[in-house]
Design an enzyme around this catalytic site. Sequence first.
Site, PDB file in Angstrom:
ATOM      1  N   LYS A 100      -1.218  -6.921   8.674  1.00  0.00           N
ATOM      2  CA  LYS A 100      -2.100  -6.047   9.452  1.00  0.00           C
ATOM      3  C   LYS A 100      -2.835  -6.848  10.520  1.00  0.00           C
ATOM      4  O   LYS A 100      -2.967  -6.403  11.676  1.00  0.00           O
ATOM      5  CB  LYS A 100      -3.092  -5.336   8.522  1.00  0.00           C
ATOM      6  CG  LYS A 100      -2.421  -4.296   7.630  1.00  0.00           C
ATOM      7  CD  LYS A 100      -3.325  -3.778   6.504  1.00  0.00           C
ATOM      8  CE  LYS A 100      -2.515  -2.845   5.586  1.00  0.00           C
ATOM      9  NZ  LYS A 100      -3.230  -2.429   4.377  1.00  0.00           N
ATOM     10  N   GLN A 140      -8.852  -3.458   1.733  1.00  0.00           N
ATOM     11  CA  GLN A 140      -7.536  -3.549   1.102  1.00  0.00           C
ATOM     12  C   GLN A 140      -7.636  -3.166  -0.372  1.00  0.00           C
ATOM     13  O   GLN A 140      -8.454  -3.699  -1.119  1.00  0.00           O
ATOM     14  CB  GLN A 140      -6.987  -4.979   1.238  1.00  0.00           C
ATOM     15  CG  GLN A 140      -5.579  -5.161   0.687  1.00  0.00           C
ATOM     16  CD  GLN A 140      -4.529  -4.374   1.472  1.00  0.00           C
ATOM     17  OE1 GLN A 140      -4.598  -4.281   2.699  1.00  0.00           O
ATOM     18  NE2 GLN A 140      -3.575  -3.785   0.768  1.00  0.00           N
ATOM     19  N   ASP A 196      -8.357   3.989   7.682  1.00  0.00           N
ATOM     20  CA  ASP A 196      -7.383   4.317   6.633  1.00  0.00           C
ATOM     21  C   ASP A 196      -7.432   5.813   6.285  1.00  0.00           C
ATOM     22  O   ASP A 196      -6.596   6.305   5.528  1.00  0.00           O
ATOM     23  CB  ASP A 196      -7.710   3.504   5.369  1.00  0.00           C
ATOM     24  CG  ASP A 196      -6.588   2.547   4.998  1.00  0.00           C
ATOM     25  OD1 ASP A 196      -5.540   2.572   5.666  1.00  0.00           O
ATOM     26  OD2 ASP A 196      -6.759   1.787   4.029  1.00  0.00           O
TER      27      ASP A 196
END
Lengths: 290, 290
Positions: free
Chosen positions: B54, B98, B121
């Site tokens: 990422k 994460q 997200d």
Amino acid sequence: MTARLIDGTAVARKVREDVGRGVEELVAGGGVAPGLATVLIGDDPASEVYVRNKRRLSVQAGMQDLHRHLPGDVDQATAAALVDELAADPAVSGILLQLPTPEHLDSDALIARIPPDKDVDGLTTSNAGLLAQGRPGLRPCTPAGVMTLLEEYDVPLSGAEAVVVGRSVLVGKPMAQLLLAQNATVTICHSRTRDLAEVCRRADVLVVAAGIPGIVGADAVKPGATVIDVGIHRGENGLRGDVEFDEVAEVAGAITPVPGGVGPMTIAMLLANTLTAARAQQGMPENEAG
Amino acid sequence: MTARLIDGTAVARKVREDVGRGVEELVAGGGVAPGLATVLIGDDPASEVYVRNKRRLSVQAGMQDLHRHLPGDVDQATAAALVDELAADPAVSGILLQLPTPEHLDSDALIARIPPDKDVDGLTTSNAGLLAQGRPGLRPCTPAGVMTLLEEYDVPLSGAEAVVVGRSVLVGKPMAQLLLAQNATVTICHSRTRDLAEVCRRADVLVVAAGIPGIVGADAVKPGATVIDVGIHRGENGLRGDVEFDEVAEVAGAITPVPGGVGPMTIAMLLANTLTAARAQQGMPENEAG
């Protein structure tokens, strides 16, 4: 007719009685009676009737009637200030903004000012997100009422095929989420669905919230299915729903009438939500009545 | 095989290039390059690889890498304080926590601290509610990536029967909402669905996000259907998905491979969300690249 009639009037009465007992217990336990602030803007006759019924039944359940009325030409800032005042008032457990509001007002912006824990109509984005994520929150009253009807009539949902006709933010979409949470395999149909009758015929549980009179006939119903009609329309021969009642009642296993089906449940669930909100605000544990 | 292969690697590259151009335009227009704050807690090797990718691809798209790493034994308050710091930092356009976090931490409580406009997200309750209500917001990356694949390959959705297998908050549920918003008739299946293959065979578009290797075989696919495999599992012969690729590719009209299908899209959509977030925070209009 061969279908069992689902008596929403009776179930709604039972829910309201349970709420009434819950209010008594809350007060007996040192709490304060829930306060429901209905907000009516303008003088639409239908809205006046709805609000009057909500107020009457909330008082009957032992709640405080904290009704507020604004003139139809009120400006957005004044309406917003009223919502803010109710949001800040500890006597107010729940805020219900009667919809539709006059056209010059932005009702979405008013709803967005209702704190999620006072949103007894379950309309805020926050409560929609809690429902989508499967977390506790206040659920929209009409689909919650449908779930209570299905539960009261012991309609099996786990593994069942459920079809929802209509995808409104108020009914269709939350309805699908609630059925999914009870482990139904859920299909959501709408105006673009290619063959509505074919999809509906798969349903063990068919919830029709299309807002179109008689859109679902006997050809769209699997023999023995449970049919829930959320529609309500005023016609020449009185009220009718989205379902062709007479012919569907010959095919379905169970069916809600219009009136007397889903309609009475909406107010009952509003009262249940108001009690739930009051309990949470007062730090009282949830119990079965809520 | 007879099915057309849906090349997620190529589409993801195109999305990333579009994002890169969008970043250039933002900066050229007087804006600031988006900053992506990846937050890694602990030293899980798989998570380290994901975060590294990422970061690498965000830098390649011209973004600022604002990575933060906390030790695996960090306490909840310290982790929460870091999220709050990133939330308040104007250089941070997007915050990606994460997952999974170490077991002693409450990851839901950490996600709840991410401001909705930095939730790249799409995991917060607020963004889930915006999606459920059909309002603009940041969408979860994996289902958004599936939608981009379907769009790039001109898969018709309006009026199509779409079946989603899996009802997770991260993938299945938002996937169903996104397909519904494109006017598909959407069915959502899960572990309690009675006859999964029968329901899947109705699908013109079948999205499988069950997390169970090979749960969908050729018997569950209508000839000509588009099959999207969200699963990814490490087996003896390398990576595989939720779909029995070889046999389904003989029946389907189009299919995503694993790897190289949905996987690469997730990071690409994360970058697209970060650009969208940065533009909104800087008061820049949305354009096609976002």
